[in-house]
Design an enzyme around this catalytic site. Sequence first.
Site, PDB file in Angstrom:
ATOM      1  N   CYS A   1      40.107  58.269  -6.614  1.00 55.82           N
ATOM      2  CA  CYS A   1      40.137  59.192  -5.490  1.00 55.82           C
ATOM      3  C   CYS A   1      38.803  59.579  -5.105  1.00 55.82           C
ATOM      4  CB  CYS A   1      40.929  60.494  -6.249  1.00 55.82           C
ATOM      5  SG  CYS A   1      42.238  59.881  -7.313  1.00 55.82           S
ATOM      6  N   GLU A  28      33.919  57.110 -17.773  1.00 55.11           N
ATOM      7  CA  GLU A  28      33.032  57.929 -17.075  1.00 55.11           C
ATOM      8  C   GLU A  28      31.561  57.283 -17.448  1.00 55.11           C
ATOM      9  OE1 GLU A  28      33.480  60.625 -15.203  1.00 55.11           O
ATOM     10  OE2 GLU A  28      35.653  60.774 -15.719  1.00 55.11           O
ATOM     11  N   TYR A  57      42.982  67.323  -7.303  1.00 55.26           N
ATOM     12  CA  TYR A  57      43.558  67.859  -8.339  1.00 55.26           C
ATOM     13  C   TYR A  57      44.725  68.314  -8.426  1.00 55.26           C
ATOM     14  CZ  TYR A  57      39.067  66.897 -10.874  1.00 55.26           C
ATOM     15  OH  TYR A  57      37.725  66.272 -11.251  1.00 55.26           O
ATOM     16  N   GLU A 106      37.590  67.565 -17.457  1.00 51.95           N
ATOM     17  CA  GLU A 106      37.295  67.107 -15.997  1.00 51.95           C
ATOM     18  C   GLU A 106      38.101  68.202 -14.903  1.00 51.95           C
ATOM     19  OE1 GLU A 106      38.648  63.528 -14.473  1.00 51.95           O
ATOM     20  OE2 GLU A 106      37.149  63.707 -12.774  1.00 51.95           O
ATOM     21  N   CYS A 108      43.327  59.458 -15.822  1.00 49.18           N
ATOM     22  CA  CYS A 108      42.578  59.233 -14.644  1.00 49.18           C
ATOM     23  C   CYS A 108      42.543  57.818 -14.200  1.00 49.18           C
ATOM     24  CB  CYS A 108      41.291  59.804 -14.856  1.00 49.18           C
ATOM     25  SG  CYS A 108      40.083  59.359 -13.447  1.00 49.18           S
ATOM     26  N   THR A 130      33.063  58.706 -12.518  1.00 51.80           N
ATOM     27  CA  THR A 130      34.111  58.268 -12.832  1.00 51.80           C
ATOM     28  C   THR A 130      34.706  57.073 -12.220  1.00 51.80           C
ATOM     29  OG1 THR A 130      35.032  60.531 -12.617  1.00 51.80           O
ATOM     30  CG2 THR A 130      36.997  58.906 -12.663  1.00 51.80           C
ATOM     31  N   CYS A 171      46.505  64.605  -8.841  1.00 52.78           N
ATOM     32  CA  CYS A 171      46.476  63.706 -10.420  1.00 52.78           C
ATOM     33  C   CYS A 171      46.590  64.800 -11.441  1.00 52.78           C
ATOM     34  CB  CYS A 171      45.103  63.223 -10.287  1.00 52.78           C
ATOM     35  SG  CYS A 171      43.721  64.287 -11.029  1.00 52.78           S
ATOM     36  N   HIS A 184      37.970  66.871  -3.211  1.00 53.33           N
ATOM     37  CA  HIS A 184      38.323  66.374  -4.617  1.00 53.33           C
ATOM     38  C   HIS A 184      39.129  67.728  -5.251  1.00 53.33           C
ATOM     39  CE1 HIS A 184      37.802  63.366  -7.212  1.00 53.33           C
ATOM     40  NE2 HIS A 184      37.371  63.915  -8.281  1.00 53.33           N
TER      41      HIS A 184
END
Length: 480
Positions: free
Chosen positions: A102, A255, A294, A445, A98, A189, A297, A290
């Site tokens: 974003c 995190e 995904y 996640e 990650c 994040t 990413c 978001h």
Amino acid sequence: MKSGQEYIESIKALGLKARIMGSEESNLTEHPLVTPSLRAMAATYECAEKEESKALFTAKSSLTGKTVNRFAHLHQSADDLVNKVKMQRYAGNCTGCCFQRCVGMDAANAVFSVTYECDAEHGTDYHQRFIEFWKNMQENDLVMDGAMTDPKGDRGKRPKDQVDPDLFLRVVERKQGGVVVRGAKLHQTGMVNSHEVLVMPTLTMRPGEEDWAICFAVPTNAPGIKHIYGRQASDTRKLEGCACDVGNSSFGGQEVMTVFDDVFVPHERIFLNGETDFSGMLVERFASYHRQSYGGCKVGVGDVLIGASALIATMHGVEKASHIKDKLVEMIHLNETLFACGAACSAMGKAWAAGNYGPDMLLANVCKLNVTRFPYELARLATDIAGGLLGTLPSELDLNDPISGPYIKKYLAVAPGVKVEDRFKVLRFIENLVAGAGSVAYLIESMHGAGPPTAQRIMIGRQGDLEGKMVKVKGLLGIQ
Ligand code: SF4
Ligand code: FE
């Protein structure tokens, strides 16, 4: 625009502190638990400089006309949205983890659109405030973290009915020039790799919950903010000095739990303040952006997991076995299905009233619901292909030990020409993603980031137009 190194220097200059494993750490940019995540964030700057990727990682600002990093861009077309997920896939390929940037991009696009509509309804001036604020973020190429998830306490109770009303972040004082907020945001994040944090409500607020309907931005080092660093599986391997055992020692995620202990927010940094009727819109739009993310990413990380699976199969000399080929095809199919969802919700995106573009909400939710499943299946197949050593491999220290090393090299030898050290590297890389620190972003996640599967099902139920589908059947069958 900043270079990767200038970005790291700019974070260092913030002097952020965090509690990490029981002590206060103030030199975060040098801390071994933090540096892999800092490098992953820095990659979003470096990719904007590299010849091969700079077209994907930059865009023309709608606010200033200048070239900005796409992570700071307000999307101006469906093409921009498609480029966003392509960029995220590319960044996932470069880092295998990650890269954190974003969340702020998604929050900014949501806030930009919602403030416009809120102003039209309530006569507020949040949109212009946000434009001024965001221009500065673009001009200085800063990282914004997006903060949505409140601790929520007793899930059966509304914010105002909690034993402790701070379990949802809220305004505790209104004074000249701004407000004072108290609460906490979980699962942050990249928080201590960010310059600023954009805070949003966590759910649709109702009349009487005005103090919880608050959206604002503050620097991550604002007085009253406390960061508590999250643990990840096998994270202390980063403290052992054995790069191979870490699995992905160059890059990693981050995190953080962030507490807002009576933080003052000046007026010009407030973008929603008691307009409960716009809190739900903000939550839904951020979530959709978001959920779209995904589809980029997680696909990028999936690519390198597939690559590692194919590589270990080749090292083991089983690459021609039909069941291995079939499993790799299955992995590619699942991963490209996710990308198809990410690309589709982007290509079908539309402009909000404010002018920036958002993904198709139904397809973005379908995308994320698939993300709650397919990476787990990819991880299962990677574990299958890699073999049991994934769970029993000795340490790098034993590999290099004069007594155990020769035995390990003799008995863990595989296909001719394959170095045992390289076999270790690939197995550890897979372990990192399916069971180690990397599994936080790739698996946990995938399930809970941007909301758990039930949240997507609710949205799919709402957007799926069952009524319209029944009308179509009635039309086909001549039913009045
Ligand atoms: Fe970006 Fe993915 Fe990390 Fe979220 S999980 S910040 S979308 S890389
Ligand atoms: Fe996330």
